[in-house]
Write an enzyme that holds these catalytic residues in place. Structure first.
Site, PDB file in Angstrom:
ATOM      1  N   GLY A   3     -13.981   0.435  -4.524  1.00 51.32           N
ATOM      2  CA  GLY A   3     -13.911   1.210  -3.288  1.00 51.32           C
ATOM      3  C   GLY A   3     -14.646   0.509  -2.155  1.00 51.32           C
ATOM      4  O   GLY A   3     -14.426  -0.684  -1.896  1.00 51.32           O
TER       5      GLY A   3
ATOM      6  N   THR B 103      -4.353  -0.757  -7.071  1.00 50.88           N
ATOM      7  CA  THR B 103      -5.182   0.407  -7.377  1.00 50.88           C
ATOM      8  C   THR B 103      -4.383   1.692  -7.500  1.00 50.88           C
ATOM      9  O   THR B 103      -3.297   1.827  -6.932  1.00 50.88           O
ATOM     10  CB  THR B 103      -6.252   0.601  -6.265  1.00 50.88           C
ATOM     11  OG1 THR B 103      -7.150   1.635  -6.659  1.00 50.88           O
ATOM     12  CG2 THR B 103      -5.641   0.950  -4.926  1.00 50.88           C
TER      13      THR B 103
ATOM     14  N   ARG C  45       0.841  -1.191   0.000  1.00 51.94           N
ATOM     15  CA  ARG C  45       0.000   0.000   0.000  1.00 51.94           C
ATOM     16  C   ARG C  45       0.885   1.252   0.000  1.00 51.94           C
ATOM     17  O   ARG C  45       1.941   1.273   0.659  1.00 51.94           O
ATOM     18  CB  ARG C  45      -0.843  -0.028   1.278  1.00 51.94           C
ATOM     19  CG  ARG C  45      -1.820   1.124   1.470  1.00 51.94           C
ATOM     20  CD  ARG C  45      -2.980   1.012   0.566  1.00 51.94           C
ATOM     21  NE  ARG C  45      -4.121   1.808   1.004  1.00 51.94           N
ATOM     22  CZ  ARG C  45      -5.145   2.080   0.202  1.00 51.94           C
ATOM     23  NH1 ARG C  45      -5.179   1.638  -1.052  1.00 51.94           N
ATOM     24  NH2 ARG C  45      -6.172   2.779   0.647  1.00 51.94           N
TER      25      ARG C  45
ATOM     26  N   THR D 283     -10.019   0.296  -9.603  1.00 53.29           N
ATOM     27  CA  THR D 283      -9.041  -0.553  -8.932  1.00 53.29           C
ATOM     28  C   THR D 283      -9.051  -1.794  -9.770  1.00 53.29           C
ATOM     29  O   THR D 283      -9.911  -1.945 -10.634  1.00 53.29           O
ATOM     30  CB  THR D 283      -9.521  -0.842  -7.499  1.00 53.29           C
ATOM     31  OG1 THR D 283      -9.488   0.378  -6.770  1.00 53.29           O
ATOM     32  CG2 THR D 283      -8.688  -1.869  -6.774  1.00 53.29           C
TER      33      THR D 283
ATOM     34  N   SER E 276     -10.261  -0.554   1.457  1.00 52.59           N
ATOM     35  CA  SER E 276     -11.366  -1.524   1.516  1.00 52.59           C
ATOM     36  C   SER E 276     -11.052  -2.754   0.672  1.00 52.59           C
ATOM     37  O   SER E 276     -11.918  -3.627   0.516  1.00 52.59           O
ATOM     38  CB  SER E 276     -12.657  -0.895   0.986  1.00 52.59           C
ATOM     39  OG  SER E 276     -12.979   0.261   1.713  1.00 52.59           O
TER      40      SER E 276
HETATM   41  O1  DON Z   1      -8.083   1.104  -1.249  1.00 47.51           O
HETATM   42  C1  DON Z   1      -9.257   1.369  -1.435  1.00 47.51           C
HETATM   43  O2  DON Z   1     -10.163   0.940  -0.758  1.00 47.51           O
HETATM   44  C2  DON Z   1      -9.628   2.234  -2.634  1.00 47.51           C
HETATM   45  N1  DON Z   1      -8.536   3.078  -2.986  1.00 47.51           N
HETATM   46  C3  DON Z   1     -10.026   1.326  -3.759  1.00 47.51           C
HETATM   47  C4  DON Z   1     -10.424   2.088  -4.978  1.00 47.51           C
HETATM   48  C5  DON Z   1     -11.238   1.306  -5.921  1.00 47.51           C
HETATM   49  O3  DON Z   1     -11.620   0.182  -5.699  1.00 47.51           O
HETATM   50  C6  DON Z   1     -11.596   1.995  -7.149  1.00 47.51           C
HETATM   51  N2  DON Z   1     -12.425   1.186  -7.975  1.00 47.51           N
HETATM   52  N3  DON Z   1     -13.539   1.383  -8.279  1.00 47.51           N
END
Ligand code: DON
Length: 565
Positions: A466, A393, A100, A375, A446
């Site tokens: 997300g 992501t 991350r 993502t 998430s």
């Molecule tokens: O880490 C996370 O939870 C978000 N940055 C994920 C973003 C994501 O899944 C975008 N897709 N739709």
């Protein structure tokens, strides 16, 4: 391997793309084969993973080849300039790797607020100030160094070839660029590559990224140092500075991925391994499965009001608890506390079956907007049953929208921090004190890469979307592992979503019958249409030894299966 396997596996991948075009129509079967499974968001990336499996690589080699291919052909989310999580089962060993992003050294708690304490528009989403220090270059390499089997350069090669020789611009890529062309045009570096002559590259045209191919060639030889130090890193810092960013060469060079213990739990006869903090995904999944099993969910009538109500309330509970989570060093709760059996027993006992709880009475805070984003999740199983669930992501689609030549889009992951207390982020998530910005801290995620197993069976899943990742992922797993749906049907099945705030069940069309909707409303649930949907990718090994891969018709995503040697 038999030479005929190539044709067959590619047809499997193409078959799923065809399926994707038939979104929400009756389910086609998932792609099937006998030598392994790869499910990713793009055909070219699935093909890269399959190529590596056919060359004798293991699931880790394949997932990295696919992830790097996504950094080329799926710039909306595939990346070198972002981060992610991998959950791996290699033989009987279970590990997770956290790559991350972290907040840059110059970041601070109030960096996105103006003098009156208001959040500055776009500050945490657009441009390099929104970027965390990328974790992907070091993360993928470390994953390979510990668990890969083929030489590193072989694993990077499919992506280098795609960047150097070019790839076909899909309708999806074209439209993604077109939909955000105003924002992408903010940065000349981005416009030059993705809006040549002021418009997205035409559908079906061949796109070459020669500078990125050079960078991947250097990465293949020198590993992450080719990206985190030297000319590429200097370019990242210079382009970031030019547009108001705070990333430094020291930030890039100092980044370290972390091996972490997986969240492990058992439910409905399956064992699970998922991601712990700084993701909330594994804790949410473990809590929801633990509550539903205690509540006898598997015995309820599928599609009825009780069945949906309990899932929505379990999600609501898990997302309230999410407020406590963040980087492990700043978190206000551990998985052990939140998932303690006695606590789950109590929560299950107290969960009202006949009425919706009011989210604001559980914790009082604001309300949300929504925006589509990207993502990408990859699920891979090799012929030996080794499995990798990897989610990576840039956060928003094309991340910060700033393309660094020869590197790619910089993420806008800083928006996953609590950028303004009580205010919802890109995903409508209201976040807690544990997730405030501090230098070197990881922002709460998430993402929910997860592996489930029962004997020799494997079920590898996760998704993008997300805050909808844990709900969609758990919904698909419940469909396949508890309701016994065929794999593709479990992915296709219309979904509902609840994330505590906004205080509503969000529904895809056709998810609720009119009677069930009315019964849920009568219990006090607000029921509203979903704003955007998550996409889930699954790879599975059945008890028969056959493999399946399924992409999401909401994608289009592509699964692929490789035939035996
Ligand atoms: O880490 C996370 O939870 C978000 N940055 C994920 C973003 C994501 O899944 C975008 N897709 N739709």
């Amino acid at each position: 391997m038999k030479t005929s396997s190539r044709g067959r596996c590619c047809r499997a991948a193409i078959a799923l793309v065809f399926l994707a075009a038939a979104a929400h129509a009756a389910s086609f079967p998932a792609a099937r084969g006998a030598g392994g499974a790869v499910a990713t968001a793009e055909v070219d990336a699935t093909a890269a993973g399959l190529e590596i499996l056919r060359a004798g690589g293991n699931a880790v080699d394949a997932v990295i080849a696919s992830a790097l291919a996504l950094a080329v052909v799926h710039p909306q989310a595939g990346n070198l300039g972002g981060g992610g999580f991998a959950v791996v089962r290699m033989g009987n060993e279970l590990v997770t790797l956290d790559f991350r992003e972290v907040a840059p050294a110059a970041a601070g708690r109030d960096m996105y607020l103006d003098a009156s304490g208001e959040r500055r528009p776009d500050a945490s989403t657009l441009g390099p100030l929104a970027a965390g220090v990328p974790g992907t270059p070091t993360g993928l390499h470390l994953l390979h160094a510990r668990l890969g089997s083929l030489p590193w350069r072989d694993v990077v090669e499919p992506a280098r070839t795609l960047a150097g020789d070019g790839f076909r611009v899909t309708r999806r890529l074209h439209e993604s660029i077109d939909n955000r062309s105003d924002l992408l045009a903010t940065f000349p570096e981005t416009a030059k590559v993705w809006l040549p002559n002021g418009a997205p590259p035409p559908i079906g045209s061949t796109k070459r990224l020669p500078l990125l191919a050079d960078t991947l060639a250097a990465y293949a030889v020198d590993g992450p140092a080719a990206l985190t130090r030297g000319p590429v890193a200097e370019r990242v810092v210079a382009v970031s500075r030019r547009h108001g960013g705070i990333l430094t060469a020291e930030d890039l060079a100092a980044y370290r991925p972390e091996w972490r213990r997986p969240i492990r739990f058992e439910a409905f006869g399956w064992r699970f391994a998922s991601m712990d903090q700084p993701s909330s995904g594994g804790i949410i999944l473990a809590q929801v499965f633990g509550l539903l099993e205690r509540l006898g969910w598997a015995e309820l009538e599928p599609g009825g009001a009780d069945w949906f109500h309990l899932v929505a309330e379990a999600w609501r509970q898990a997302f309230v608890d999410r407020l406590l989570l963040g980087d492990p060093s700043s978190s206000d709760a551990s998985a052990a506390e939140l998932l303690a059996p006695a606590r789950l027993d109590r929560l299950a006992r107290e969960l009202p079956r006949d009425r919706a709880r009011e989210s604001r009475s559980m914790v009082a805070l604001g309300a949300p907007p929504a925006e589509s984003a990207e993502t990408t999740h990859l699920s891979v199983i090799d012929r030996d049953g080794n499995a990798v669930a990897l989610t990576t992501t840039l956060n928003g689609s094309f991340g910060s929208k700033l393309w660094v030549p020869g590197f790619g889009f910089l993420n806008n992951e800083m928006d996953d921090f609590t950028t303004a207390p009580g205010r919802p982020n890109l995903y409508g998530l209201v976040q807690g004190e544990a997730n405030t910005i501090a230098p070197g801290r990881r922002m709460l995620s998430s993402m929910s890469p997860t592996i489930a197993w029962r004997g020799d069976e494997r079920f590898v899943f996760g998704g993008q979307g997300g805050s909808k990742i844990p709900t969609a992922s758990s919904w698909v797993a419940l469909g396949a592992l508890v309701d016994g749906l065929p794999l593709q049907a479990a992915v296709d099945r219309p979904r509902i979503h609840h994330q505590w705030l906004p205080d509503a069940i969000q529904t895809e069309s056709d998810s609720l019958s009119p009677e069930t909707r009315a019964a849920l409303v009568a219990r006090g649930h607000a029921v509203v249409p979903v704003d955007f949907t998550a996409k889930v990718c699954v790879a599975r090994r059945l008890a028969s030894g056959l493999f399946e891969a399924a992409g999401d018709p909401r994608g289009p995503d592509a699964g692929g299966v490789v035939d035996p040697q």
